[in-house]
Motif scaffolding. Structure first.
Motif, short mmCIF file in Angstrom:
data_model
loop_
_atom_site.label_atom_id
_atom_site.label_comp_id
_atom_site.label_asym_id
_atom_site.label_seq_id
_atom_site.Cartn_x
_atom_site.Cartn_y
_atom_site.Cartn_z
N VAL A 405 43.36 27.50 37.09
CA VAL A 405 43.85 28.11 38.33
C VAL A 405 43.38 29.55 38.38
O VAL A 405 42.96 30.11 37.35
CB VAL A 405 45.40 28.03 38.44
N MET A 406 43.44 30.16 39.57
CA MET A 406 43.05 31.55 39.70
C MET A 406 44.11 32.32 40.46
O MET A 406 44.84 31.78 41.28
CB MET A 406 41.69 31.70 40.38
N GLY A 407 44.18 33.60 40.14
CA GLY A 407 45.08 34.50 40.84
C GLY A 407 44.70 35.93 40.52
O GLY A 407 43.64 36.17 39.94
N ARG A 408 45.54 36.87 40.92
CA ARG A 408 45.23 38.28 40.69
C ARG A 408 46.36 38.97 39.94
O ARG A 408 47.53 38.65 40.13
CB ARG A 408 44.99 38.99 42.03
N THR A 409 45.96 39.92 39.11
CA THR A 409 46.95 40.79 38.48
C THR A 409 47.47 41.77 39.53
O THR A 409 46.91 41.88 40.62
CB THR A 409 46.31 41.59 37.33
#
Length: 452
Positions: A405-409
């Motif tokens: 999965v991908m996301g942002r800090t």
């Protein structure tokens, strides 16, 4: 009004403001009964939301238009719309270049799309580029994400940077009322959104045009007060904003961002040049010393904050020494991300008429040098994440590895880790960072974050 068998496609060029406008126009089209299609050649209505900030973006639009114009000669019921900044800049000239276009509409008219389209369906060819008071956001956007959402807070720009076409095409500043902004954010929370990004061409100018604001006195409305006003909406876990102007970026705003826990420690503050003479020629209204002081103050309050910016090389008259001043600023500050561009003369801007234009070869060489330095500095900045535990808000799947999965800090670093999107979408996950790259990270999930 249409039937559900009709389909639309939108191609968006340019900035976050355009992306937000496209979502609103998609919402209008779906209210009218159109279904979205990924394939432009399968659509009855094609909408190009255009950008004129640089010449190559504009030329790309004409290339896309040419293909659909040929298609329309065989399919006369195809409706072609050009919206956004090229539409505003070119107006009726677009129709003489591409007579197959049905509707030309500037950015201020996004919420009028249904009214304008109904006139088109009655057989009219429409150009809507006259300045208007922007209609409040009564549309329901078709948002591209189910986790993060754009929220416009101010339209237009009153600055007069000598290279920039934005004030000509997006009009004067028009701020939305704080109550309307909060109401939209509350609705987003009800729909399950976790993160919002407040948008404005010059977001720090928010409120100075509202009744009760006074150019000579203390504004009753300003961007810092807006952050305090909207911060406590339940369910919204993260707040970002863009784009900031160094002239208006105050210590009070920085202090608010440090105090308010939902505001992410990421600031996008374009500097454009590291040379004072060029900044003056650009009419930016600040010095490189002032810019450095802003970044210094941010890092005093939030030492780990991510800083991104925009920079232009090859501005008319830029000497080798002036370019080196930009390189020195980039080297000294160490940006997490820097959007770079070679200067491109834009119609109707003062700098486009100056005689001291630089050659394309010089501009390309300087851009290449700057981009190399940007990658080196971004890689250095990424090192601080190695081995750390970061909160990542999961948005989607890694398109190159669907097991991730991908996301942002909070600092806006794109981060990948193994996980099931169905379980994790919209969740904040603590991730131990195991690999760092200049502009992204990879890690291992540690635990779900429970919002306070």
């Amino acid at each position: 009004m249409t039937t559900n068998s009709q389909r639309y496609h939108i191609t968006t060029f340019g900035c976050q403001m355009n992306k937000a406008d496209s979502e609103r126009m998609a919402g209008v089209l779906e209210e009218m009964g159109f279904d979205f299609t990924e394939d432009p050649n399968d659509a009855n209505v094609i909408l190009y939301n255009t950008c004129t900030i640089r010449d190559n973006a504009e030329q790309k639009v004409y290339s896309y238009l040419g293909r659909q114009a040929k298609r329309k000669q065989k399919e006369p019921n195809l409706t072609i719309i050009v919206a956004g900044c090229v539409a505003q800049q070119e107006g009726e000239t677009l129709l003489s270049r591409v007579p197959e276009i049905d509707l030309v509409m500037g950015p201020q008219h996004a919420n009028r799309l249904q009214d304008l389209l109904e006139q088109v369906f009655q057989g009219n060819q429409i150009v809507a580029t006259e300045p208007i008071e922007i209609i409040e956001d009564i549309t329901k956007p078709r948002r591209d994400s189910e986790v993060t959402a754009w929220v416009n807070v101010i339209y237009g720009c009153n600055e007069r940077c000598t290279y920039c076409v934005v004030p000509n095409v997006r009009g004067i500043e028009q701020s939305r009322r704080p109550e309307a902004i909060r109401e939209e954010i509350e609705e987003l929370s009800r729909l399950g959104y976790k993160e919002i990004t407040l948008l404005g061409q010059n977001i720090d100018a928010y409120g100075r045009d509202l009744p009760g604001s006074s150019p000579g006195g203390r504004n009753l409305y300003n961007f810092t007060d807006l952050l305090y006003f909207i911060h406590d909406v339940p369910g919204i876990e993260r707040i970002r904003f863009a784009t900031s102007h160094p002239r208006y970026f105050t210590e009070r705003l920085i202090r608010a961002c440090a105090e308010l826990p939902k505001i992410c420690e990421h600031f996008h503050i374009p500097f454009q040049s590291g040379d004072n003479q060029l900044l003056k020629a650009m009419a930016r209204g600040y010095t490189q010393e002032k810019y450095r002081q802003i970044i210094h103050t941010i890092r005093e309050y939030m030492p780990d904050a991510s800083i991104s910016a925009d920079a232009i090389v090859g501005f008319p008259g830029e000497t080798d020494e002036q370019f080196e001043n930009t390189m020195k600023l980039v080297d000294d500050i160490g940006f997490d991300l820097l959007n770079t561009a070679a200067y491109s003369p834009r119609p109707g801007t003062p700098a486009a008429l100056w005689e001291n234009q630089l050659s394309d070869e010089i501009k390309a060489d300087r851009l290449q040098q700057l981009n190399r330095l940007v990658s080196v500095k971004a890689a250095e900045r990424s090192q601080r994440y190695l081995g750390r535990i970061e909160e990542v808000l999961v948005e989607g799947t890694n398109s190159k590895d669907t097991s991730q999965v991908m996301g942002r800090t909070r600092g806006n670093r794109l981060t990948f880790f193994s996980g099931n999107l169905a379980e994790l979408k919209g969740q904040q996950v603590k991730v131990k960072i195991t690999q760092v790259r200049p502009f992204s990270l990879t890690g291992e999930p540690v635990e779900l974050c429970i919002p306070v």
